[in-house]
Every structure is written in C-alpha cells, then in structure tokens.
Enzyme design. Structure first.
Site, mmCIF file in Angstrom:
data_model
loop_
_atom_site.group_PDB
_atom_site.id
_atom_site.type_symbol
_atom_site.label_atom_id
_atom_site.label_comp_id
_atom_site.label_asym_id
_atom_site.label_seq_id
_atom_site.Cartn_x
_atom_site.Cartn_y
_atom_site.Cartn_z
ATOM 1 N N GLU A 67 0.832 -1.208 0.000
ATOM 2 C CA GLU A 67 0.000 0.000 0.000
ATOM 3 C C GLU A 67 0.870 1.264 0.000
ATOM 4 O O GLU A 67 0.580 2.236 -0.699
ATOM 5 C CB GLU A 67 -0.937 0.001 1.208
ATOM 6 C CG GLU A 67 -1.965 1.105 1.180
ATOM 7 C CD GLU A 67 -2.972 0.975 0.046
ATOM 8 O OE1 GLU A 67 -3.177 1.990 -0.653
ATOM 9 O OE2 GLU A 67 -3.535 -0.105 -0.151
ATOM 10 N N GLU A 74 1.578 6.525 -7.001
ATOM 11 C CA GLU A 74 0.479 7.399 -7.402
ATOM 12 C C GLU A 74 0.829 8.872 -7.191
ATOM 13 O O GLU A 74 0.574 9.702 -8.061
ATOM 14 C CB GLU A 74 -0.790 7.036 -6.626
ATOM 15 C CG GLU A 74 -1.405 5.728 -7.074
ATOM 16 C CD GLU A 74 -2.655 5.369 -6.294
ATOM 17 O OE1 GLU A 74 -3.022 6.111 -5.345
ATOM 18 O OE2 GLU A 74 -3.261 4.345 -6.624
#
Length: 125
Positions: A67, A74
């Site tokens: 994650e 991102e």
C-alpha cells in the site's frame, strides 16, 4: 557523531510523516490498519503460538508495504501529470495489483493460522 545521530533521527521523522500521510490520505490504508488490529486482537484471544505470529506479522507488513509503494507511485505519477496517460495508468494499475496480490496472500495466511483454532472452537460447540 552527533550529526550522524541527528540525521538518523530526522530520517525517522520523515518515515513517521509518511505513515501519517498514508493514514490521512488513503482510505484503503485505514482499512488495513483496522484489519491489523482485528488480526492481532484475534491472535491474542486465541493465544496463537509464536510461529503463527511470525506469519501474521509478515503478511501484515507485506500489505502495508504494498500500500505504501502503491501510494508513493500514485503521488509521483500525479506530480508528473494529472492528465490521463496510458502508461501512467498501467503503472498505477500494476501497483494496485501488487496491493491486491499481497492482500490475497495475507488472507491465505490468515486462513492457515486462524482456521485450525476456530475449527476447534466450532467443533467444541
């Protein structure tokens, strides 16, 4: 020596800032945090042996790491451009797939670890 220690302490500050960023900006990371608490509470209640704790810890860490890397990619991609780009989209999709793969692996570990003691409880009733 003091400068070296100061630099090391600063690096921890940056790492904790990253954790705060993950928790503040990523709903899925917050879900992983809650799942981690549930897993560890269940492990304590079931008095899991040390070997099972090692597997659970490895599984939890793999999901949190995936994650964190997904979020990093991102953020980096969005810093380059917020306009849709097929290669950036593919990179983001692959990073999200890494989180999914890690989460599936963690579920499998959880099945192996929690399955037998829960089965004993169910059969005892």
């Amino acid at each position: 020596m003091r400068a070296l220690l100061s630099a090391r302490l600063r690096s921890f500050r940056y790492a904790f800032a990253g954790l705060r960023t993950l928790a503040a900006t990523q709903p899925n990371f917050r879900i992983h945090m809650v799942a981690t608490v549930v897993v560890f509470v269940a492990g304590v209640l079931l008095a899991l042996p040390r070997g099972d704790w090692l597997w659970l810890t490895a599984a939890v860490c793999s999901v949190w790491l995936a994650e964190a890397f997904n979020t990093s990619l991102e953020f980096l991609a969005d810093a380059v451009t917020t306009a849709p780009h097929p290669m950036i989209g593919r990179a983001k999709d692959c990073a999200a797939a890494a989180v999914l793969i890690s989460a599936i692996g963690a579920l499998i570990v959880a099945g192996f670890v929690f399955g037998p003691p829960l089965l004993v409880i169910v059969e005892a009733r």
